[in-house]
Structures are given as C-alpha cells and as structure tokens.
Design a protein around this motif. Sequence first.
Motif, PDB file in Angstrom:
ATOM      1  N   ARG A 204       5.951 -12.216  55.287  1.00  0.00           N
ATOM      2  CA  ARG A 204       5.405 -13.227  55.704  1.00  0.00           C
ATOM      3  C   ARG A 204       4.106 -12.993  56.748  1.00  0.00           C
ATOM      4  NH1 ARG A 204       8.150 -16.292  58.586  1.00  0.00           N
ATOM      5  NH2 ARG A 204      10.279 -15.026  58.808  1.00  0.00           N
ATOM      6  N   LYS A 205       4.380 -12.263  57.753  1.00  0.00           N
ATOM      7  CA  LYS A 205       3.452 -11.885  58.687  1.00  0.00           C
ATOM      8  C   LYS A 205       2.244 -11.033  58.327  1.00  0.00           C
ATOM      9  CE  LYS A 205       2.639 -11.724  63.296  1.00  0.00           C
ATOM     10  NZ  LYS A 205       2.096 -12.801  64.159  1.00  0.00           N
ATOM     11  N   LEU A 206       2.554  -9.821  57.340  1.00  0.00           N
ATOM     12  CA  LEU A 206       1.601  -9.138  56.840  1.00  0.00           C
ATOM     13  C   LEU A 206       1.138  -9.325  55.605  1.00  0.00           C
ATOM     14  CD1 LEU A 206       3.187  -5.737  58.330  1.00  0.00           C
ATOM     15  CD2 LEU A 206       1.541  -7.209  59.424  1.00  0.00           C
ATOM     16  N   GLY A 207       1.674 -10.140  54.983  1.00  0.00           N
ATOM     17  CA  GLY A 207       1.123 -10.647  53.484  1.00  0.00           C
ATOM     18  C   GLY A 207       1.637  -9.595  52.560  1.00  0.00           C
ATOM     19  N   ARG A 208       2.383  -8.683  52.900  1.00  0.00           N
ATOM     20  CA  ARG A 208       2.989  -7.384  52.123  1.00  0.00           C
ATOM     21  C   ARG A 208       3.871  -6.919  52.823  1.00  0.00           C
ATOM     22  NH1 ARG A 208       1.050  -2.497  53.930  1.00  0.00           N
ATOM     23  NH2 ARG A 208      -0.405  -2.923  55.469  1.00  0.00           N
ATOM     24  N   LEU A 209       4.957  -6.058  52.074  1.00  0.00           N
ATOM     25  CA  LEU A 209       5.855  -5.341  52.654  1.00  0.00           C
ATOM     26  C   LEU A 209       5.458  -3.756  52.859  1.00  0.00           C
ATOM     27  CD1 LEU A 209       9.042  -5.395  53.890  1.00  0.00           C
ATOM     28  CD2 LEU A 209       9.474  -4.589  51.593  1.00  0.00           C
ATOM     29  N   PRO A 210       5.278  -3.072  54.080  1.00  0.00           N
ATOM     30  CA  PRO A 210       4.879  -1.985  54.330  1.00  0.00           C
ATOM     31  C   PRO A 210       5.732  -0.969  53.729  1.00  0.00           C
ATOM     32  CG  PRO A 210       4.676  -3.062  56.209  1.00  0.00           C
ATOM     33  CD  PRO A 210       5.259  -4.024  55.480  1.00  0.00           C
ATOM     34  N   GLU A 211       5.279   0.176  53.563  1.00  0.00           N
ATOM     35  CA  GLU A 211       6.249   1.260  52.878  1.00  0.00           C
ATOM     36  C   GLU A 211       7.143   1.584  53.956  1.00  0.00           C
ATOM     37  OE1 GLU A 211       6.011   5.798  51.173  1.00  0.00           O
ATOM     38  OE2 GLU A 211       4.335   4.775  51.659  1.00  0.00           O
ATOM     39  N   ALA A 212       6.775   1.897  55.166  1.00  0.00           N
ATOM     40  CA  ALA A 212       7.795   2.087  56.273  1.00  0.00           C
ATOM     41  C   ALA A 212       8.229   0.795  56.864  1.00  0.00           C
ATOM     42  CB  ALA A 212       6.966   3.029  57.219  1.00  0.00           C
ATOM     43  N   VAL A 213       9.546   1.204  57.263  1.00  0.00           N
ATOM     44  CA  VAL A 213      10.417   0.149  57.881  1.00  0.00           C
ATOM     45  C   VAL A 213       9.714  -0.413  59.380  1.00  0.00           C
ATOM     46  CG1 VAL A 213      12.546  -0.645  58.720  1.00  0.00           C
ATOM     47  CG2 VAL A 213      12.384   0.621  56.756  1.00  0.00           C
ATOM     48  N   PHE A 214       9.526   0.655  60.045  1.00  0.00           N
ATOM     49  CA  PHE A 214       8.708   0.195  61.572  1.00  0.00           C
ATOM     50  C   PHE A 214       7.299   0.871  61.422  1.00  0.00           C
ATOM     51  CE2 PHE A 214      13.526   0.558  62.236  1.00  0.00           C
ATOM     52  CZ  PHE A 214      13.699  -0.907  62.762  1.00  0.00           C
ATOM     53  N   THR A 215       6.416  -0.157  61.651  1.00  0.00           N
ATOM     54  CA  THR A 215       4.870   0.097  61.735  1.00  0.00           C
ATOM     55  C   THR A 215       4.375  -0.436  62.612  1.00  0.00           C
ATOM     56  OG1 THR A 215       4.338  -1.867  60.457  1.00  0.00           O
ATOM     57  CG2 THR A 215       5.139   0.100  59.055  1.00  0.00           C
ATOM     58  N   THR A 216       3.137  -0.062  62.917  1.00  0.00           N
ATOM     59  CA  THR A 216       2.143  -0.909  63.651  1.00  0.00           C
ATOM     60  C   THR A 216       1.843  -2.075  62.924  1.00  0.00           C
ATOM     61  OG1 THR A 216       0.171  -0.047  62.601  1.00  0.00           O
ATOM     62  CG2 THR A 216       1.049   1.231  64.504  1.00  0.00           C
ATOM     63  N   GLN A 217       1.015  -3.292  63.745  1.00  0.00           N
ATOM     64  CA  GLN A 217       0.550  -4.507  63.089  1.00  0.00           C
ATOM     65  C   GLN A 217      -0.262  -4.119  61.887  1.00  0.00           C
ATOM     66  OE1 GLN A 217      -0.029  -7.506  66.044  1.00  0.00           O
ATOM     67  NE2 GLN A 217      -0.253  -9.049  64.437  1.00  0.00           N
ATOM     68  N   GLU A 218      -0.874  -3.036  61.776  1.00  0.00           N
ATOM     69  CA  GLU A 218      -1.882  -2.576  60.785  1.00  0.00           C
ATOM     70  C   GLU A 218      -1.002  -2.044  59.636  1.00  0.00           C
ATOM     71  OE1 GLU A 218      -2.468  -1.643  63.868  1.00  0.00           O
ATOM     72  OE2 GLU A 218      -3.656  -3.458  64.277  1.00  0.00           O
ATOM     73  N   LYS A 220       0.854   0.745  59.724  1.00  0.00           N
ATOM     74  CA  LYS A 220       0.949   2.328  59.798  1.00  0.00           C
ATOM     75  C   LYS A 220       2.249   2.574  60.449  1.00  0.00           C
ATOM     76  CE  LYS A 220      -4.281   2.987  60.386  1.00  0.00           C
ATOM     77  NZ  LYS A 220      -5.329   3.567  61.274  1.00  0.00           N
ATOM     78  N   PRO A 221       2.913   3.577  59.862  1.00  0.00           N
ATOM     79  CA  PRO A 221       4.298   4.176  60.271  1.00  0.00           C
ATOM     80  C   PRO A 221       4.200   4.390  61.782  1.00  0.00           C
ATOM     81  CG  PRO A 221       3.845   5.173  58.075  1.00  0.00           C
ATOM     82  CD  PRO A 221       2.605   4.532  58.572  1.00  0.00           C
ATOM     83  N   LEU A 222       5.565   4.062  62.618  1.00  0.00           N
ATOM     84  CA  LEU A 222       5.345   4.500  63.838  1.00  0.00           C
ATOM     85  C   LEU A 222       5.713   6.039  64.026  1.00  0.00           C
ATOM     86  CD1 LEU A 222       7.330   1.567  65.979  1.00  0.00           C
ATOM     87  CD2 LEU A 222       4.819   1.977  65.782  1.00  0.00           C
ATOM     88  N   LYS A 223       5.146   6.663  65.036  1.00  0.00           N
ATOM     89  CA  LYS A 223       5.349   7.838  65.093  1.00  0.00           C
ATOM     90  C   LYS A 223       6.390   8.005  66.314  1.00  0.00           C
ATOM     91  CE  LYS A 223       0.829   9.727  63.522  1.00  0.00           C
ATOM     92  NZ  LYS A 223      -0.460  10.493  63.689  1.00  0.00           N
ATOM     93  N   LYS A 224       6.867   9.377  66.439  1.00  0.00           N
ATOM     94  CA  LYS A 224       7.913   9.490  67.556  1.00  0.00           C
ATOM     95  C   LYS A 224       7.260   9.084  68.940  1.00  0.00           C
ATOM     96  CE  LYS A 224      10.748  13.174  65.793  1.00  0.00           C
ATOM     97  NZ  LYS A 224      11.203  14.949  66.058  1.00  0.00           N
ATOM     98  N   ASP A 225       6.290   9.601  69.251  1.00  0.00           N
ATOM     99  CA  ASP A 225       5.627   9.082  70.658  1.00  0.00           C
ATOM    100  C   ASP A 225       5.606   7.669  70.880  1.00  0.00           C
ATOM    101  OD1 ASP A 225       3.577   8.995  68.864  1.00  0.00           O
ATOM    102  OD2 ASP A 225       2.223  10.051  70.295  1.00  0.00           O
ATOM    103  N   SER A 226       5.191   7.010  69.730  1.00  0.00           N
ATOM    104  CA  SER A 226       4.964   5.549  69.746  1.00  0.00           C
ATOM    105  C   SER A 226       6.481   4.883  70.222  1.00  0.00           C
ATOM    106  CB  SER A 226       4.541   4.873  68.599  1.00  0.00           C
ATOM    107  OG  SER A 226       3.232   5.522  68.366  1.00  0.00           O
ATOM    108  N   ILE A 227       7.373   5.451  69.570  1.00  0.00           N
ATOM    109  CA  ILE A 227       8.802   4.603  69.424  1.00  0.00           C
ATOM    110  C   ILE A 227       9.265   5.138  71.172  1.00  0.00           C
ATOM    111  CG2 ILE A 227      11.235   4.824  68.941  1.00  0.00           C
ATOM    112  CD1 ILE A 227      10.158   5.150  66.004  1.00  0.00           C
ATOM    113  N   GLN A 228       9.284   6.361  71.584  1.00  0.00           N
ATOM    114  CA  GLN A 228       9.389   6.670  72.808  1.00  0.00           C
ATOM    115  C   GLN A 228       8.607   6.032  73.883  1.00  0.00           C
ATOM    116  OE1 GLN A 228       8.245  10.999  72.345  1.00  0.00           O
ATOM    117  NE2 GLN A 228      10.565  11.244  71.865  1.00  0.00           N
ATOM    118  N   ASN A 229       7.517   5.474  73.740  1.00  0.00           N
ATOM    119  CA  ASN A 229       6.991   4.804  74.789  1.00  0.00           C
ATOM    120  C   ASN A 229       7.213   3.326  74.588  1.00  0.00           C
ATOM    121  OD1 ASN A 229       4.917   6.610  75.522  1.00  0.00           O
ATOM    122  ND2 ASN A 229       3.447   6.181  73.936  1.00  0.00           N
TER     123      ASN A 229
END
Length: 304
Positions: A204-218, A220-229
């Motif tokens: 509903r939010k993005l208008g589609r389901l991204p391939e990755a479960v956890f992504t940025t609002q754009e 894009k898949p979250l990377k390790k450093d992003s999750i650590q942050n």
Amino acid sequence: MASIEMMEKDFLAEKKFEGLTENSLRSYVDFFKLWNEWLAQEGIERVEGLNPRVTKAFLIWCQDVRKNKPKTINTKLKLMRAFARWLNEEQLTELPFTKGVKMQREDDAPKILSEKDLQDVLRHLRRVKRRENTFTSRRNYTLILLLAGSGLRLAEVCSLRWADVDFDSSLISIRTSKSRKAQSVPLSDSLRAELLDYEDYLQRKLGRLPEAVFTTQEGKPLKKDSIQNVFKRLRASVGLESYFSPHTLRNFFIKELLKGGANLREVQLLARHSKIDVTKQYIGYFAHELKETLDENNPLRGLL
C-alpha cells in the motif's frame, strides 16, 4: 616485486573462483580499502615491505586510533593471515607477514539483552509509529520483531527476500547461511501475522512489493551498516545502557527458548548451531536469568 594492491586483486579473483560467498568477499574488499589507506600513509606499496612488525603496527593503530575492540582486531588479523598465507603459497614472500602475531584475548560471553530493554525499544517504536506513522518506524518495528522472534543473523536479514518467506508453511528459507548449507527457519504464528501485515503495508505504501523484505523508502535493500545504524539510533533514543545490536537479539532468542523449557537439541536446531556444544555454552552465560525460571518452577515447592 609486485604491488600489494595488484596482489590483492589476484587474491580476490582466486577466492571468487573458489566459491567464497559474496559476504566473505565483501569483508576482504572493505578490509583492503582500510588497510591500503594506512599502508599509503606509511609509504608501503610493495609486497616486500610487509612483515610482522608492519602487521602489529597496523593492528595497534586500529586499536588506538580507530578504537577497535579485540573481536574486531582479531577479525582483521584473520583476513590478513589468509592473504599472507596465499602470498607465501604463491612464493611471493619467504614467510607469512603475519607470522608470530597473536590474536587478542576476547570476552566470548554473548552480550545479554534483557526483556525489559527489548520491551522499552518496542514500546518506543510503537509510540513513534502511532505518532508519526513513518515508513522507517513501521519497518524498524518489524525488523526488531523478526530478529528477536527468529534468531536470524544480520547477514541473513540483509539477504532476505519475500520469495524466501513461505507463509503457507510458516517457514523462511535461508539462502546464505553461515554454514553455507540450505536451511529454513520456522515462523511462530505471531511473527507470521506481523510479517503478513508488514507485507500488506509495503504494497500500500510503495505501490508494489520490493524484492527485499527490508528496504529504504525507495525500495533499495538495507545494507549491514544501515541496520547497525538503526540499532545505534534506537539505543540512543531509548537511553539503553546495555548492549543493543542485531546479535544481542539473536542471543535473546536463544535465551528465551532455554528459559521457556526447550531442550538443548531443539534450541540447537532453532538457533542453527553446527555443534551442540555451542548451544550448551548459553546455559552458563544465562544462568543468572535461568534462576528466575527455577524459582518460578521450584521442584521443592510443596516439599519444604
């Protein structure tokens, strides 16, 4: 003699040919980037300039300047040892340039996250989610629940795709596990319901389901450093004094299984430990918290 950076490229190409995982290759790439910057400052460009004294100087710099802890220092030394061994096998050096450099002593006890701290984090995220209703608050809430409720490792979460989640069977397929074997993780009914709700939210939010479960609002898949942050910001926002990281949630998952009465074999399978001895260690690590379970289920109750 060849330049260090040229040999690093040859080393990585060979490791890739041998089938090293993308995560492992990335670890080498990230390490070489930092190491090369330090070597450039020291004026060391060629392989013959490498020796145990240089290795120790670099690790001391990591400790004193970058404030690396023993575990991080040892990880760097392991990567250097692999590269040094390869150079020696290729007869580019007479001896490995890490020869005689010892690992630092680590505190190998897992960092313990209390149930209260986790409750405080979830309460904070629910409050932010209600008040701001932002994409990140909704995503982070599900991220914390998944880590605490499944025992997934950070790298596994980063590579998790919706195609890996089988809601009919309540299973998550692990594509790149630590053991490099195909594995699956069961989903509890409550975690399955949370993931279904999150999946619906993303569509509903993005208008589609991204391939990755956890992504940025754009998307894009979250990377390790992003999750650590994410964890660093949450720790500061909630005011936690204890350790708080993806791995502490894995430890929480294992601890709660043991406290809940699961036997060692069951915990080993759910935690996906290759050896049951690793699982046994947690009993000693969490003994003070397991005492609460003993008090609540005292075998001597009614006898004294």
